[in-house]
Design a protein around this motif. Structure first.
Motif, PDB file in Angstrom:
ATOM      1  N   GLU A  10       0.973  -1.173   0.135  1.00  0.00           N
ATOM      2  CA  GLU A  10      -0.162  -0.210   0.059  1.00  0.00           C
ATOM      3  C   GLU A  10       0.908   1.150   0.110  1.00  0.00           C
ATOM      4  O   GLU A  10       1.833   1.306   0.893  1.00  0.00           O
ATOM      5  CB  GLU A  10      -0.994  -0.121   1.268  1.00  0.00           C
ATOM      6  CG  GLU A  10      -1.974   1.056   1.429  1.00  0.00           C
ATOM      7  CD  GLU A  10      -3.151   0.831   1.893  1.00  0.00           C
ATOM      8  OE1 GLU A  10      -3.683  -0.497   1.818  1.00  0.00           O
ATOM      9  OE2 GLU A  10      -3.828   1.663   2.610  1.00  0.00           O
ATOM     10  N   ARG A  11       0.509   2.229  -1.166  1.00  0.00           N
ATOM     11  CA  ARG A  11       1.397   3.334  -1.170  1.00  0.00           C
ATOM     12  C   ARG A  11       0.786   4.239  -0.065  1.00  0.00           C
ATOM     13  O   ARG A  11      -0.394   4.760   0.091  1.00  0.00           O
ATOM     14  CB  ARG A  11       1.347   3.851  -2.377  1.00  0.00           C
ATOM     15  CG  ARG A  11       2.406   4.682  -2.941  1.00  0.00           C
ATOM     16  CD  ARG A  11       2.489   4.883  -4.294  1.00  0.00           C
ATOM     17  NE  ARG A  11       3.046   6.317  -4.638  1.00  0.00           N
ATOM     18  CZ  ARG A  11       4.378   6.408  -4.236  1.00  0.00           C
ATOM     19  NH1 ARG A  11       5.133   5.523  -3.916  1.00  0.00           N
ATOM     20  NH2 ARG A  11       4.958   7.821  -4.637  1.00  0.00           N
ATOM     21  N   VAL A  12       1.578   4.901   0.657  1.00  0.00           N
ATOM     22  CA  VAL A  12       1.129   5.969   1.783  1.00  0.00           C
ATOM     23  C   VAL A  12       2.063   7.097   1.920  1.00  0.00           C
ATOM     24  O   VAL A  12       3.034   7.221   1.466  1.00  0.00           O
ATOM     25  CB  VAL A  12       0.998   5.334   3.275  1.00  0.00           C
ATOM     26  CG1 VAL A  12      -0.198   4.275   3.216  1.00  0.00           C
ATOM     27  CG2 VAL A  12       2.472   4.751   3.705  1.00  0.00           C
ATOM     28  N   THR A  13       1.189   8.285   2.153  1.00  0.00           N
ATOM     29  CA  THR A  13       1.922   9.547   2.398  1.00  0.00           C
ATOM     30  C   THR A  13       2.297   9.351   4.199  1.00  0.00           C
ATOM     31  O   THR A  13       1.419   9.289   4.715  1.00  0.00           O
ATOM     32  CB  THR A  13       0.974  10.802   2.134  1.00  0.00           C
ATOM     33  OG1 THR A  13       0.807  10.463   0.857  1.00  0.00           O
ATOM     34  CG2 THR A  13       2.003  11.930   2.490  1.00  0.00           C
ATOM     35  N   VAL A  14       3.468   9.623   4.587  1.00  0.00           N
ATOM     36  CA  VAL A  14       3.954   9.490   5.911  1.00  0.00           C
ATOM     37  C   VAL A  14       4.344  11.036   6.440  1.00  0.00           C
ATOM     38  O   VAL A  14       5.225  11.376   5.744  1.00  0.00           O
ATOM     39  CB  VAL A  14       5.069   8.630   6.142  1.00  0.00           C
ATOM     40  CG1 VAL A  14       5.220   8.326   7.439  1.00  0.00           C
ATOM     41  CG2 VAL A  14       4.868   7.204   5.315  1.00  0.00           C
ATOM     42  N   PRO A  15       3.439  11.330   7.140  1.00  0.00           N
ATOM     43  CA  PRO A  15       3.693  12.774   7.695  1.00  0.00           C
ATOM     44  C   PRO A  15       4.794  12.694   8.797  1.00  0.00           C
ATOM     45  O   PRO A  15       5.073  11.369   9.132  1.00  0.00           O
ATOM     46  CB  PRO A  15       2.282  13.014   8.271  1.00  0.00           C
ATOM     47  CG  PRO A  15       1.808  11.846   8.880  1.00  0.00           C
ATOM     48  CD  PRO A  15       2.090  10.889   7.570  1.00  0.00           C
ATOM     49  N   ALA A  16       5.399  13.646   9.219  1.00  0.00           N
ATOM     50  CA  ALA A  16       6.333  13.812  10.157  1.00  0.00           C
ATOM     51  C   ALA A  16       5.732  13.156  11.285  1.00  0.00           C
ATOM     52  O   ALA A  16       4.733  13.522  11.704  1.00  0.00           O
ATOM     53  CB  ALA A  16       6.790  15.337  10.328  1.00  0.00           C
ATOM     54  N   GLY A  17       6.607  12.566  12.162  1.00  0.00           N
ATOM     55  CA  GLY A  17       5.864  11.897  13.481  1.00  0.00           C
ATOM     56  C   GLY A  17       5.701  10.704  13.294  1.00  0.00           C
ATOM     57  O   GLY A  17       6.152   9.934  12.412  1.00  0.00           O
ATOM     58  N   LYS A  18       4.538  10.213  13.923  1.00  0.00           N
ATOM     59  CA  LYS A  18       4.155   8.685  13.878  1.00  0.00           C
ATOM     60  C   LYS A  18       2.682   8.581  13.457  1.00  0.00           C
ATOM     61  O   LYS A  18       1.966   9.512  13.439  1.00  0.00           O
ATOM     62  CB  LYS A  18       4.050   8.264  15.636  1.00  0.00           C
ATOM     63  CG  LYS A  18       5.307   7.997  16.058  1.00  0.00           C
ATOM     64  CD  LYS A  18       5.036   7.600  17.491  1.00  0.00           C
ATOM     65  CE  LYS A  18       6.323   7.636  18.208  1.00  0.00           C
ATOM     66  NZ  LYS A  18       7.267   6.673  17.589  1.00  0.00           N
TER      67      LYS A  18
END
Ligand code: ADA
Length: 558
Positions: A204-212
């Motif tokens: 799954e392609r995801v956008t990972v924000p800063a943090g958790k």
């Protein structure tokens, strides 16, 4: 192996060490000419520190070739730990049997100092409390692992599943949900999360924000169920990909099985399973609680040769490698929290309930993929007749079920409360563990009717599977007597000759764990036990068989 992409180092070996610092010492007080000690190791297993109870400091340096984010994981420090990196306090942990870690971002290339203050003193604000029937070994008793992680890395992952069988008895399909926790110590970025179980992968392609952040993936595949005869395991890899290159991964193993109860029975994959087991402490005269893999393997071999298929990790989470072996061998495990002989006041003191709740979560989070672990045991012989203990138990049972609804919840009560109908805690359990000491802590010698009567009384009171979680008798190795005197191997052997057939014949008994596998050290305030040991092992401290071992083996295998 828990990763392929991360550079991993086991910080085993010689660390600098001192027991000479005052309780309020700081990292700056670490002596210029310290002693040394191996890691992992229980310091009380070494002659020089055999009597040391209190704090001790460990120090070592680590050299990084390049600037890196570093994750340092301690598999266990007994019992309290404070960890400093380059003089800065990074993590504190209380509880000697569960892991903890910290991540240091952007560490410069070159040498860094890792310092650990460990403490094995017990008090009325520790779990366990000072008096237990096992020894409070101190130290960095399990491995320390250092690994470098990229800026975006997998923090943790949790697999849950449902199993569905073909109506015509064919293969089983597992519907698996993977919750993957990702940390990002940089700017928002894109990654592909890939979960592979056996040869099946979902991405799954995801956008990972800063943090958790957390990502949920679903996957379905046919599986062979994990059974005692055929304990099939699957490799699991969770990876982060950037432009089709794996930039981070974590690995584990899983086995697929269902554990349920039905009436008086415990079912494994829908079939009743006869649980025949033993209690085992992590103890050995040479190693204390820090057991090498060889000891674990040999113990399991002896246990299985005696016809036993179940282990109660009395009274605390064991080394994860021991559970790996149980997974591989098809041995079922009950894991327990070290709430040993707590009463309502104990549960109310300081933050002992919150702390136990955290230990429970740490235990479940560490061991949730082990198919061998079929039950979480919350407490052992607490004052179960008290309202405060019932409330604490209710709370812990709720937390256990909310954290993991795929296993059974239990606790070990004591024959007296159950007999008198005063136990208020077993009602929170899926099956009732009861420790019974008829024929040992009684004036009369062991007799079958003590046990039949006892089992009838429990069965009247609890309408669920009954599990005799402790029963046994002390025997000093080599002591044989004509008159079958207590403390002799002869008496212990006769004890099992009398009691085991009763348990095996009783339909309300879903299983049992003999107290105990090997002789073990008691705590420093010995409970009037010869040699300050709990001598109820069916093998001695060095694992030499006592007469009872052969009796158990014969009764269970011939
Ligand atoms: C209790 C306790 C064990 C051990 C045993 C014994 O049941 O749970 O840890 O102390 O008694 O040997 O008396």
């Amino acid at each position: 192996d828990t990763t392929e992409t991360r550079e991993q180092r086991h910080l085993d070996g010689t660390w600098e060490f001192t027991t000479a610092l005052e309780a309020d010492a700081t990292p700056a007080d670490f002596p210029a000419e310290p002693e040394t000690i191996p890691v992992p190791c229980a310091w009380n297993a070494l002659a020089d520190y055999a009597d040391h109870h209190g704090s001790a400091w460990y120090r070592r340096t680590i050299t990084l070739p390049d600037c890196a984010n570093v994750r340092v994981r301690f598999l266990a420090v007994s019992h309290e730990a404070i960890v400093y990196l380059d003089g800065e306090r990074r993590v504190e942990h209380s509880g000697g049997y569960t892991p903890f870690e910290f991540v240091a971002e952007d560490l410069s290339a070159g040498e860094h100092e890792l310092l650990v203050r460990a403490e094995n003193g017990r008090s009325e604000t520790t779990i366990p409390l000072p008096e237990t029937d096992w020894f409070d070994y101190g130290g960095i008793t399990r491995e320390v692992v250092l690994e470098t992680v990229p800026n975006v890395y997998i923090d943790d992952f949790d697999l849950r599943y449902d199993l569905a069988s073909d109506p015509d008895g064919g293969r089983t399909t597992a519907r698996i949900r993977a919750d993957v926790d990702v940390s990002n110590c940089d700017r928002e970025t894109d990654r592909t999360v890939a979960v592979t179980i056996g040869e099946t992968t979902v991405r799954e392609r995801v956008t990972v924000p800063a943090g958790k952040t957390s990502v949920e993936l679903a996957l379905e595949r046919p599986v062979d169920r994990w059974t005692l005869d055929d304990p099939t395991l699957y490799d699991v890899t969770v990876a982060l990909e950037a432009e089709e290159t794996v930039v981070d991964d974590r690995r584990d193993r899983i086995g697929f099985r269902e554990v349920t109860v039905d009436g008086r029975e415990i079912l494994l994959n829908g079939e009743p399973v006869d649980l025949r087991g033993v209690n085992r402490h992590e103890d050995h005269p040479e190693w204390g609680s820090a057991q090498p893999l060889r000891v674990m393997r040999e113990d399991l071999a002896r246990i299985r040769e005696a016809g036993l298929n179940c282990i109660r990790c009395s009274h605390y989470p064991n080394h994860p490698r021991f559970l790996d072996l149980c997974d591989e061998l098809g041995v079922l495990v009950i894991e327990e929290l070290p709430y040993w002989h707590f009463d309502a006041d104990d549960f109310e003191r300081a933050d002992l309930l919150e702390r136990g709740e955290r230990m429970l979560e740490e235990m479940i989070s560490r061991d949730r993929h082990h198919p061998s672990v079929f039950a979480w045991s919350l407490t052992n012989e607490c004052a179960n007749e008290q309202a405060g203990v019932a409330e604490a138990t209710d709370h812990l049972a709720t937390v256990a079920r909310e954290t993991d609804d795929s296993r059974l919840v239990t606790l070990a009560s004591y024959n007296e409360w159950v007999d008198r109908g005063e136990d208020r805690c077993l009602e929170h359990c899926d099956f009732a563990c009861v420790n019974g000491y008829y024929g040992w802590y009684t004036d009369e010698p062991v007799a079958a009717d003590q046990w039949t009567g006892f089992l009838e009384r429990i069965a009247d009171r609890r309408d669920c599977p009954i599990f005799v979680s402790e029963f046994g008798a002390g025997a000093i190795e080599g002591e044989r007597t004509w008159e079958r005197a207590k403390w002799s191997e002869t008496y212990q052997s006769e004890f099992f000759e009398t009691v085991l057939p009763v348990l095996l014949a009783d339909d309300s008994v879903a299983g049992f764990t003999i107290w105990q596998f090997c002789d073990t050290r008691t705590s420093r305030d010995p409970m009037s036990r010869p040699k300050s040991k709990n001598n109820k092992g069916i093998v001695g401290e060095y694992r030499r068989p006592k007469a009872a071992y052969e009796t158990v083996r014969r009764l269970l295998t011939e």
